[in-house]
Motif scaffolding. Sequence first.
Motif, PDB file in Angstrom:
ATOM      1  N   PRO A   1       0.833  -1.203   0.000  1.00 54.57           N
ATOM      2  CA  PRO A   1       0.000   0.000   0.000  1.00 54.57           C
ATOM      3  C   PRO A   1       0.869   1.255   0.000  1.00 54.57           C
ATOM      4  O   PRO A   1       2.054   1.207   0.313  1.00 54.57           O
ATOM      5  CB  PRO A   1      -0.783  -0.111   1.315  1.00 54.57           C
ATOM      6  CG  PRO A   1       0.044  -0.986   2.177  1.00 54.57           C
ATOM      7  CD  PRO A   1       0.832  -1.896   1.292  1.00 54.57           C
TER       8      PRO A   1
ATOM      9  N   GLU B   1      -2.527  -4.495  -0.456  1.00 58.73           N
ATOM     10  CA  GLU B   1      -3.654  -4.176  -1.341  1.00 58.73           C
ATOM     11  C   GLU B   1      -4.127  -5.445  -2.029  1.00 58.73           C
ATOM     12  O   GLU B   1      -3.309  -6.264  -2.479  1.00 58.73           O
ATOM     13  CB  GLU B   1      -3.221  -3.173  -2.424  1.00 58.73           C
ATOM     14  CG  GLU B   1      -2.766  -1.830  -1.916  1.00 58.73           C
ATOM     15  CD  GLU B   1      -3.909  -0.975  -1.369  1.00 58.73           C
ATOM     16  OE1 GLU B   1      -5.089  -1.361  -1.531  1.00 58.73           O
ATOM     17  OE2 GLU B   1      -3.615   0.067  -0.762  1.00 58.73           O
TER      18      GLU B   1
ATOM     19  N   PRO C   1      -9.246  -3.080  -0.254  1.00 61.14           N
ATOM     20  CA  PRO C   1      -8.193  -2.069  -0.120  1.00 61.14           C
ATOM     21  C   PRO C   1      -7.469  -2.192   1.229  1.00 61.14           C
ATOM     22  O   PRO C   1      -8.082  -2.560   2.243  1.00 61.14           O
ATOM     23  CB  PRO C   1      -8.962  -0.743  -0.191  1.00 61.14           C
ATOM     24  CG  PRO C   1     -10.236  -1.058  -0.903  1.00 61.14           C
ATOM     25  CD  PRO C   1     -10.565  -2.474  -0.507  1.00 61.14           C
ATOM     26  N   ALA C   2      -6.170  -1.897   1.218  1.00 61.30           N
ATOM     27  CA  ALA C   2      -5.345  -2.039   2.423  1.00 61.30           C
ATOM     28  C   ALA C   2      -5.919  -1.256   3.596  1.00 61.30           C
ATOM     29  O   ALA C   2      -5.866  -1.715   4.739  1.00 61.30           O
ATOM     30  CB  ALA C   2      -3.916  -1.598   2.127  1.00 61.30           C
ATOM     31  N   LYS C   3      -6.476  -0.094   3.324  1.00 60.81           N
ATOM     32  CA  LYS C   3      -7.037   0.703   4.420  1.00 60.81           C
ATOM     33  C   LYS C   3      -8.108  -0.072   5.169  1.00 60.81           C
ATOM     34  O   LYS C   3      -8.116  -0.096   6.408  1.00 60.81           O
ATOM     35  CB  LYS C   3      -7.646   2.003   3.881  1.00 60.81           C
ATOM     36  CG  LYS C   3      -8.229   2.895   4.963  1.00 60.81           C
ATOM     37  CD  LYS C   3      -8.956   4.103   4.391  1.00 60.81           C
ATOM     38  CE  LYS C   3     -10.350   3.728   3.896  1.00 60.81           C
ATOM     39  NZ  LYS C   3     -11.151   4.890   3.456  1.00 60.81           N
TER      40      LYS C   3
ATOM     41  N   LEU D   1      -2.758   5.235   6.141  1.00 61.31           N
ATOM     42  CA  LEU D   1      -3.394   4.940   4.852  1.00 61.31           C
ATOM     43  C   LEU D   1      -4.592   5.843   4.575  1.00 61.31           C
ATOM     44  O   LEU D   1      -5.367   5.598   3.654  1.00 61.31           O
ATOM     45  CB  LEU D   1      -3.815   3.472   4.802  1.00 61.31           C
ATOM     46  CG  LEU D   1      -2.656   2.473   4.734  1.00 61.31           C
ATOM     47  CD1 LEU D   1      -3.137   1.057   5.001  1.00 61.31           C
ATOM     48  CD2 LEU D   1      -1.963   2.554   3.367  1.00 61.31           C
TER      49      LEU D   1
END
Lengths: 132, 132, 132, 132, 132, 132
Positions: free
Chosen positions: B8, B59, B63-65, B94
């Motif tokens: 990410p 990712e 999504p990584a967040k 992030l």
Amino acid sequence: MPAERSEPTYLYSDEQVAAKSPLARTFLETRSRLNTIVNDADNYLVKRFYNIDHNTYLEGAIPAKYKELMGLVVSAGLRCDDCINYHIIQSFRLGATREEQEESLNVALVVGGSIVIPHLRRAYAMLAELYS
Amino acid sequence: MPAERSEPTYLYSDEQVAAKSPLARTFLETRSRLNTIVNDADNYLVKRFYNIDHNTYLEGAIPAKYKELMGLVVSAGLRCDDCINYHIIQSFRLGATREEQEESLNVALVVGGSIVIPHLRRAYAMLAELYS
Amino acid sequence: MPAERSEPTYLYSDEQVAAKSPLARTFLETRSRLNTIVNDADNYLVKRFYNIDHNTYLEGAIPAKYKELMGLVVSAGLRCDDCINYHIIQSFRLGATREEQEESLNVALVVGGSIVIPHLRRAYAMLAELYS
Amino acid sequence: MPAERSEPTYLYSDEQVAAKSPLARTFLETRSRLNTIVNDADNYLVKRFYNIDHNTYLEGAIPAKYKELMGLVVSAGLRCDDCINYHIIQSFRLGATREEQEESLNVALVVGGSIVIPHLRRAYAMLAELYS
Amino acid sequence: MPAERSEPTYLYSDEQVAAKSPLARTFLETRSRLNTIVNDADNYLVKRFYNIDHNTYLEGAIPAKYKELMGLVVSAGLRCDDCINYHIIQSFRLGATREEQEESLNVALVVGGSIVIPHLRRAYAMLAELYS
Amino acid sequence: MPAERSEPTYLYSDEQVAAKSPLARTFLETRSRLNTIVNDADNYLVKRFYNIDHNTYLEGAIPAKYKELMGLVVSAGLRCDDCINYHIIQSFRLGATREEQEESLNVALVVGGSIVIPHLRRAYAMLAELYS
């Protein structure tokens, strides 16, 4: 004004989910039967807890789909089969792909360790039916 | 090919986070000091576990967040302060908003119950610093 | 001299409980069958643990009924169905009302969160039979 | 009408507890400071959860004192030091004797096992101050 | 070079275990059926986790038999029936005596408390079949 | 006759351990101070539990060293820092090598997942002192 605020739009009804997956049907029917018993008891605090629980997963700053997947992660991390089943079904109803479900379960597996594996196996059995 | 695949992009470095939040600084420095001791031991399985842990939050389909926020939810549900601190910081780096962090903690609170509250309090103390 | 000291007086026998509740009967019979296997093994430490466990719930500064309800709360908080069943039955045998059982489960629900709900549902199913 | 309904009558204020026990003072001050941060955030679901949590321990079919002791048992069983401290103080404020506190902790010890012991030690340190 | 390094030598195959214990047979067949579903999903991180899990129990500084018994202790402490069944079977296959299995379960019982007892009962039922 | 029966022979006293490791010294002194408070309370059931706890780790079918390492595994899996410290020290006193301690922690890490890592870090800090 609370961040959580509107009902999500489900792509599938519980009935459609049950038609697709025998495992989901068994879970939903058992849950419905037992919830009737709880509802009949009409316990004030239980009803309030159910209400707050419902509001937690509404559309908000975080889309409802991701909240249900979060519910899946923490349920698997805490090793609660009924909770896992419930959040897999809710995520499915909100359009989560199989890949998203698996990645969520991966977070639970790595955070929670190999004791999560028996629950992961049963989760994959339901995923296999839902996404066939 | 695995769904999880790319690193990410962080909006902030650990140093920037530490400059913003004294609580984050204390956590990051202690973690770094202890990780050095673990790394010096050079245990093969620990290194492999750290590696798989790292790959879980890349990712992917999710999504990584959101994966970091999922890590926050399960960490709070399992009541691990260090893990909570870590995932709050990662989510912040992030681009997660404060509202997203709070909604994630709400899932953990409702799933995990009032025993989560002491951890929630400490989490809010770090959020107050990071989002001031 | 220990605070815990005298056997409580039960209003109902296990047989009377089983006659009232099919769920209780199934639980009690399974428990009895498996306890026979454990007893046959005649493990010294297990026997000592069973003994200390028994003494914990005797009449003392706290009446046995409330101790059994405490056992119910911690069992539900720790999500152990067999333990929940056992303490519901014991509390019933000691004269706990349905309202007292529900208030005890409320403590567990609020402390332990929504992951307690699947256990709460099953507990309410037994309560519905016992208090019909 | 809910079973839980009226505020309990406390024999001691938090200030009186803090004057008696330095450990209680430290706990209460830290909790108060952090609760201010949580309250400032004004999160809707957190406030609702705090409200339901408050209502769980009101006088009802079960006296408030026993509910607080139940909170102590499940907190010790779930190994939450802050929660243990809180319920020891609340039970003390409602007139629980030291013997009642110890019997409650015994239930938690036997249900939760030796991993409860570190928490038991710290609980006894506060009991020693409160009941000196 | 990792401490863990070589495959243990099993005294019995899964088939021989299943022939001796109906409970073990049921467990092994269910596990095998569900593992097929997981394997078919071919999830990269799950496969890596299974691999690291496998490597944890190899012969090393600690003999594989004791590692499996350690797996039994932590599984019972964490109250995971499938994990308990698995490690009882693996320990049996590596020549653990019934007395060693019971002493391992005693560690879990004392560390984890009476909530371990329902799992202990089921464990003893399998031990009774395996060591008859 | 119980399987567990004789006191193990320790290679080091607590004093020697404390001289070698500042972290162990802090832990042992705090534990000793709090145990004095518990002992002064002279609670009958607590004393019986302490006694059964002591007997669990005696030499038996399984050597005491492996039992202490089992205690370490389940303590780390259940994430109890004080328990981890205690069993690391006991294992050290019974001659466990660093490699054996690390392999035990690996079992806990893989079974319990990444939430074990903060405890693993602190465990490695003590191991680094004890085995320097």
